[in-house]
Structure formats: structure tokens, C-alpha cells
Motif scaffolding. Sequence first.
Motif, PDB file in Angstrom:
ATOM      1  N   PRO A 239       0.858  -1.195   0.000  1.00  0.00           N
ATOM      2  CA  PRO A 239       0.000   0.000   0.000  1.00  0.00           C
ATOM      3  C   PRO A 239       0.892   1.243   0.000  1.00  0.00           C
ATOM      4  CG  PRO A 239       0.175  -0.861   2.218  1.00  0.00           C
ATOM      5  CD  PRO A 239       0.994  -1.777   1.351  1.00  0.00           C
TER       6      PRO A 239
ATOM      7  N   TYR B   7       1.112   5.721  -0.342  1.00  0.00           N
ATOM      8  CA  TYR B   7       0.547   7.052  -0.501  1.00  0.00           C
ATOM      9  C   TYR B   7       1.718   8.040  -0.544  1.00  0.00           C
ATOM     10  CZ  TYR B   7      -2.093  11.269   0.703  1.00  0.00           C
ATOM     11  OH  TYR B   7      -2.617  12.524   0.716  1.00  0.00           O
TER      12      TYR B   7
ATOM     13  N   ASP C 228      -2.799   4.600  -3.116  1.00  0.00           N
ATOM     14  CA  ASP C 228      -3.908   5.139  -2.336  1.00  0.00           C
ATOM     15  C   ASP C 228      -4.100   6.628  -2.649  1.00  0.00           C
ATOM     16  OD1 ASP C 228      -5.846   5.510  -0.442  1.00  0.00           O
ATOM     17  OD2 ASP C 228      -4.499   5.391   1.279  1.00  0.00           O
TER      18      ASP C 228
ATOM     19  N   ASN D  84      -7.277   9.614  -1.783  1.00  0.00           N
ATOM     20  CA  ASN D  84      -6.741   8.922  -0.622  1.00  0.00           C
ATOM     21  C   ASN D  84      -7.857   8.359   0.261  1.00  0.00           C
ATOM     22  OD1 ASN D  84      -5.488   9.724   2.507  1.00  0.00           O
ATOM     23  ND2 ASN D  84      -4.480   8.253   1.213  1.00  0.00           N
TER      24      ASN D  84
ATOM     25  N   GLY E  64      -7.069   5.578   2.529  1.00  0.00           N
ATOM     26  CA  GLY E  64      -6.472   5.008   3.745  1.00  0.00           C
ATOM     27  C   GLY E  64      -5.758   3.696   3.463  1.00  0.00           C
TER      28      GLY E  64
ATOM     29  N   ALA F 238      -6.635   0.241   0.883  1.00  0.00           N
ATOM     30  CA  ALA F 238      -5.599  -0.085  -0.106  1.00  0.00           C
ATOM     31  C   ALA F 238      -5.160  -1.541   0.044  1.00  0.00           C
ATOM     32  CB  ALA F 238      -4.404   0.854   0.060  1.00  0.00           C
TER      33      ALA F 238
ATOM     34  N   ASP G  95       5.280  -2.078   3.815  1.00  0.00           N
ATOM     35  CA  ASP G  95       5.134  -0.654   3.543  1.00  0.00           C
ATOM     36  C   ASP G  95       6.039  -0.274   2.376  1.00  0.00           C
ATOM     37  OD1 ASP G  95       3.426  -0.632   5.638  1.00  0.00           O
ATOM     38  OD2 ASP G  95       4.747   0.444   7.027  1.00  0.00           O
TER      39      ASP G  95
ATOM     40  N   LYS H 249       6.507   8.089  19.144  1.00  0.00           N
ATOM     41  CA  LYS H 249       5.771   7.006  18.514  1.00  0.00           C
ATOM     42  C   LYS H 249       6.010   5.681  19.231  1.00  0.00           C
ATOM     43  CE  LYS H 249       5.149   6.572  13.735  1.00  0.00           C
ATOM     44  NZ  LYS H 249       5.866   6.523  12.477  1.00  0.00           N
TER      45      LYS H 249
ATOM     46  N   THR I 280       6.056  10.417   7.374  1.00  0.00           N
ATOM     47  CA  THR I 280       5.035   9.484   7.876  1.00  0.00           C
ATOM     48  C   THR I 280       3.639  10.026   7.568  1.00  0.00           C
ATOM     49  OG1 THR I 280       4.128   8.369   9.810  1.00  0.00           O
ATOM     50  CG2 THR I 280       5.129  10.511  10.186  1.00  0.00           C
TER      51      THR I 280
ATOM     52  N   ARG J 111      -3.554   8.551  15.585  1.00  0.00           N
ATOM     53  CA  ARG J 111      -3.577   7.102  15.386  1.00  0.00           C
ATOM     54  C   ARG J 111      -3.901   6.369  16.678  1.00  0.00           C
ATOM     55  NH1 ARG J 111       1.984   4.775  13.745  1.00  0.00           N
ATOM     56  NH2 ARG J 111       2.253   6.637  12.529  1.00  0.00           N
TER      57      ARG J 111
END
Length: 316
Positions: free
Chosen positions: A8, A10, A41, A69, A71, A75, A92, A130, A205, A211
Motif C-alpha cells: 500500500p 501514498y 492510495d 486517498n 487510507g 488499499a 510498507d 511514537k 510518515t 492514530r
Amino acid sequence: MDISVVVPLYNEAESLPELHAWISRVMAENNFSYEIIFCNDGSTDGSLRVIKDLAAADPHVRCVSFSRNYGKSPALNEGFLRAQGDVVITMDADLQDSPDEIPELYRMITKDGFDLVSGWKKKRYDPLSKTIPTKLFNATARKVSGIKNLHDFNCGLKAYKKEVVKHIEVYGDMHRYIPYLAKNAGYKKIGEKEVHHQARKYGVTKFGLDRFVNGYLDLATLWFQSKFGIKPMHIFGLLGSVMFFIGFLATLTVLILKIVSMCSADYHFYVTNSVYFYLSLAAMVMGLQFFLTGFIGELITRNSPERNHYLIAEEW
Ligand code: UDP
Ligand code: MG
């Protein structure tokens, strides 16, 4: 076909040629028959152009592309619908996941018999903002889902038996909980492999701190669905009954107090002054609401063509 790699992406134009070359090299070294499905995406940075160029030069490359887009989850879902390989590997597009992990992941699915193997970025190259919430997030996910052996639910690098991806639907932001979706679909052999992780080389990112909020809400939703998704009355009916019972006891108390006061000369009981009166009102109304919610839930599941889709039956 041995492997479908589902990617996926973007706005990852800069990473794509490197990622493609790396995956191709690993596949060639191991003699795998494979396809790479790029799931664009709605990128706005020319990623689609790059994929078209790659596809023109390499027949292993396929692409599914959204016009905007939507998400990561939708995708991935499109990629899953199209995957043909016996083993499906997701990674990724940002080069944070290493294609060198593919052969071992493939072996764990085909030889060790895992339904799903999730990567574990034991040593992460992400900012502290994160990594620390992520630890908390994973601890909660382990507890709620009952999948106790996973350290890193949201790792983009995962491998699946083909039938697993054909039986789950990844929607909304549910990509964080694919192991939980798989478990709810009946695939319980879920393993983990430590994987190498790298700092992002190009681009930025795509997920902010929201998130974690969304992640917890989604976890609550999944927990609810797995427990009561096909029998909503079992929870709403129970809550409604408890409320009604409380309301009944409160009404009874009011009645008794009133009768006692009517029989006595110097004790005056005013119904509307009593806490039990308000308790009985509130509890009865809430109980009714719970029951109605339960009935509506039952009507929805009754009319849903998917009400029995969670069943995966084998036949001889
Ligand atoms: N991604 C996507 N759609 C989105 C957001 C992200 O396809 O709306 C892709 C992104 O291009 C990347 C993967 O999902 O390939 C993981 O995203 P990112 O690297 O931004 O997440 P992080 O590694 O920071 O958790
Ligand atoms: Mg990333």
C-alpha cells in the motif's frame, strides 16, 4: 504462484524504484514465482507514473489505484482481493521494511504451518513520541484480542496464507488489527518474526498522533463485534433487564413508602421528593432504550447478507 507482495502506498514516489529493485532481487535469488501489487492510495506526487514505468518494464508488477486517498486499510483490502500467490506478504512502501525477510516469512507459512506471521520491529527507528505509545497500544491489543504472543500488531510487514486474506475484510483503519480480524475469522495459528527496521529514507510518515485515539476506538469496536456482533440482544437485552429490575425495585419502594405513609398520621411521604421515584424513572427509560437498541441490532444482523459469513466451514 508462490508469493504476492502487496504494497500500500501514498506519496512514496522516491522509494518505489529502490523497493521494486530490492524485492525483485530477493525473489530472483530464491527462485520464487511472484507478483508485486502496488496499491496506490490516491498519491499526488507522481507515484502512479513511477508504478506505470515499473510495470512497463517488469511483468511481475501489477497496480490498483484509487482516485483519492482512502487510507491504508482499503488499499490493503484491494491488494488482498487481487492476490494470487499461495503466500501473501504485505510491506510498507517507505523502505522501512526489508524485503530480505521474505524467504523466512514464506518458510514459516509454508513449512511451519502458520496462518499469519507478523513482523516485530524489536529495534525501531522511529521517534520516541511514537515508540512509547506504541508499547502501550500493543499491550492493550494483546489483552483485548487474546493474541498473547504478538509484540507489534501494526507492523506493516506480515505474511499470510492466501485463504486468510480472502476471508478477512480490512476497512476503515483496521489494518492495525489484522491479526485480531484473522483470529475472529477462525485463523488461530498466528506467529511472529523479529524483523529489521530502518528509519524512513524518503518522504514523511502519513499517520499523526490521532492514530492512538482512533486505534483504541477501533479496538473497542472489534472487541464488541467479536463478542456480540451476531447476537447484539445478548448484551443490550441483559443491560435492559438489569435496568428494568432496578427500576422495578425502586418503584416497589416508592409504592411501599406511599402506602405506609397513607396508613400513618404523622408520616408524610411525597413521591416526587423521593430519590427512588427518580431512580425508577431513569432506570425504566434506560432499560427501554437498551431493549430497543438490542431489537434494532437484531433486525440489522437478521437482514445482513453477511450474518453467516464469519463461518469458515470445511467439507469432505
Ligand atoms: N499509506 C497508505 N495510505 C495512507 C497512509 C499510508 O497507503 O493513507 C501507506 C504508506 O505509503 C506506507 C504505509 O502505508 O507505505 C505505512 O505508512 P507510514 O510509513 O506513513 O506509517 P509509519 O511507518 O509512520 O507507521
Ligand atoms: Mg513507515
